[in-house]
Enzyme design. Structure first.
Site: not given
Ligand code: MG
Length: 492
Positions: A106, A248, A250, A252
């Site tokens: 992440s 961020d 990744d 999400d």
């Molecule tokens: Mg994330």
């Protein structure tokens, strides 16, 4: 910790660690094998999709996890580099798929990476499912007979389907009409493959920053904090853009910068979404008040705007998997946390950075308001945070020792609060024990605030947080509460 509970591997967001330190190929392949076996026990056979973020080590860890999965007899489909929500959607919408794996850390620094296991419906795993994998990981396990090895294939269509679904779930026509000028910062992460194309399809005039995939994160670290996004904010105001959007690593999560270059905190954007979603639901749904689910540490601003709009807030423990599962149980149409992670149930029950970006544009398009105006409508609160380290109390290592101290601390804390009303200079008006102990306080007449005391799930620390309508009071609340935690610790 209860008896028979295995040592813990998974934190709130999968297993994370420094590559070739705590997370190396041996670890990763064993985890892949354990996951494979847990799925085969549950479903008989297993088919798993795996995707990664842009980290330098992602390919290496993916290969190791795939190896373990195949050795345990799971069939594996590699979907390549994808945002976490795209991997989750690909798993959740495929009836033949029994689970998923995302290789990502992440927002952590580039030397970190992680392994996150996904349930068949695409949601992040429940604690029970994780414990089953942990149990297998720490027992004598081996893959199947050579005739039972899993089959490996590749399918790189997940990002395309994902982009289509985002565009179809928002009012694309209303957004297109506005020709928004957008500064997009993908933090050199997985969104680089999707968000620029989604925003182009929504008719935005794009200025991209850090939208080339690069696991060294040369632009800035992949956590979208105010500090990391200073340059991005400067570009937004210098180029007179309508909005800055940053993901961020990744993708999400998403944070926003308004047209003046002001960083909008995750709690404020959560409140903007919550208010809009409740109003929308009220105009279409039945008589029951719309439900918004959020974690216990979210700003009271969310509850304020939801109540005012005619909805209800349900609080959960901290962590997006529990927020998502509570949303499913409560039939909530929206939920999220104050870190930029928002879940829109019309699309799916997990955090989605691109959906957040597209929804914010929809809100601006439909209300005709600038982002600064939407943000200024949210009540202002200030939060403060601190922690108490108890590693010196650990006479032995391991998760078990930490759990024993946490348990003793929480018992002592409960008793101390009842006995002494926490030694705070402000009266306590209410309490909530959803996750740790949250005390609502009244710093002065008509004013409200809260403190939250919560042991970390993964580190030997007690976290202390507070909120009040001015920064000084929030700080004072947190430092008083920290002192109190220290005194309880001393008497353990
Ligand atoms: Mg994330």
């Amino acid at each position: 910790m209860a008896e028979n509970e295995p040592p813990r591997l998974f934190g709130t967001n999968g297993v994370r660690g420094v590559v070739n330190g705590t997370i190396d190929p041996l670890f990763a392949s064993r985890l892949g094998l354990a996951f494979s076996l847990s799925l085969r026990r549950k479903y008989g056979a297993a088919r798993v999709k795996i995707g990664t973020d842009t980290r330098v080590s992602s390919e290496m860890l993916k290969s190791a996890v795939v190896s373990g999965l195949l050795s345990g007899g799971a069939d594996v489909v590699d979907i390549g580099v994808s945002p976490s929500p795209a991997v989750q959607q690909s798993v959740g919408t495929d009836d033949l798929c029994d689970g998923g794996v995302i290789i990502t850390a992440s927002h952590n620094p580039p030397q970190f990476n992680g392994i996150k296991c996904i349930s068949a419906d695409g949601t992040e795993m429940s604690r029970d499912e994780e414990m089953e994998i942990e149990r297998l990981f720490f027992s004598e396990i081996y893959g199947g007979d050579w005739t039972e090895m899993g089959h490996f294939s590749e399918d790189y269509s997940a990002n395309d389907s994902y982009m289509d679904s985002i565009v179809s779930q928002v009012d694309a026509e209303a957004i297109k009409e506005r020709h928004f000028r957008v500064v997009l910062d993908c933090s050199n992460g997985a969104a680089s493959y999707t968000s620029p194309y989604i925003l182009e399809r929504l008719g935005c005039m794009l200025i991209t920053l850090n939208c080339q995939p690069d696991g060294f994160f040369p632009g800035h670290m992949s956590e979208p904090t105010e500090r990391n996004l200073k340059d991005t904010a400067a570009v937004v105001s210098a180029l007179s853009a309508d909005i800055g959007i940053a993901h961020d690593g990744d993708a999400d999560r998403t944070v926003f910068i308004d047209e003046t270059g002001r960083y909008i905190s995750g709690n404020v954007s959560l409140a903007i979404f919550a208010k809009y979603m409740v109003r929308n639901a009220l105009s279409t749904a039945g008589p029951a008040p719309p439900v918004v689910v959020t974690a216990i540490d979210s700003s009271s601003a969310v509850e304020d705007v939801v109540k005012e709009a005619g909805g209800v807030v349900k609080y959960t423990r901290i962590g997006s998997p529990v927020v998502a599962r509570t949303m499913i149980r409560e039939g909530a149409m929206f939920g999220g946390e104050g870190n930029g992670g928002a879940i829109f149930s019309c699309l799916h029950y997990f955090r989605d950075g691109a959906m957040s970006a597209a929804k914010m544009l929809e809100i601006m398009a439909r209300t005709g308001k600038k982002l600064s105006e939407l943000a200024d409508e949210v009540p202002v609160y200030f939060q403060a945070k601190d922690s108490v380290d108890y590693s010196s109390l650990l006479t032995e290592g391991g998760v078990e020792a930490m759990s024993r101290i946490k348990e003793r601390f929480m018992q002592a804390l409960e008793g101390s609060i009842i006995d002494t009303s926490l030694h705070l200079s402000f009266p306590v008006t209410d309490r909530n024990t959803t996750d740790g102990i949250k005390l609502y306080v009244a710093p002065s007449a008509g004013e409200t605030g809260w403190v939250l005391i919560r042991p970390s799930g993964t580190e030997p620390i007690i976290r202390v947080a507070s909120e009040a309508s001015d920064a000084g009071t929030a700080k004072k609340l947190v430092s008083e509460t920290r002192e109190f935690v220290l005194s309880v610790m001393k008497n353990l």
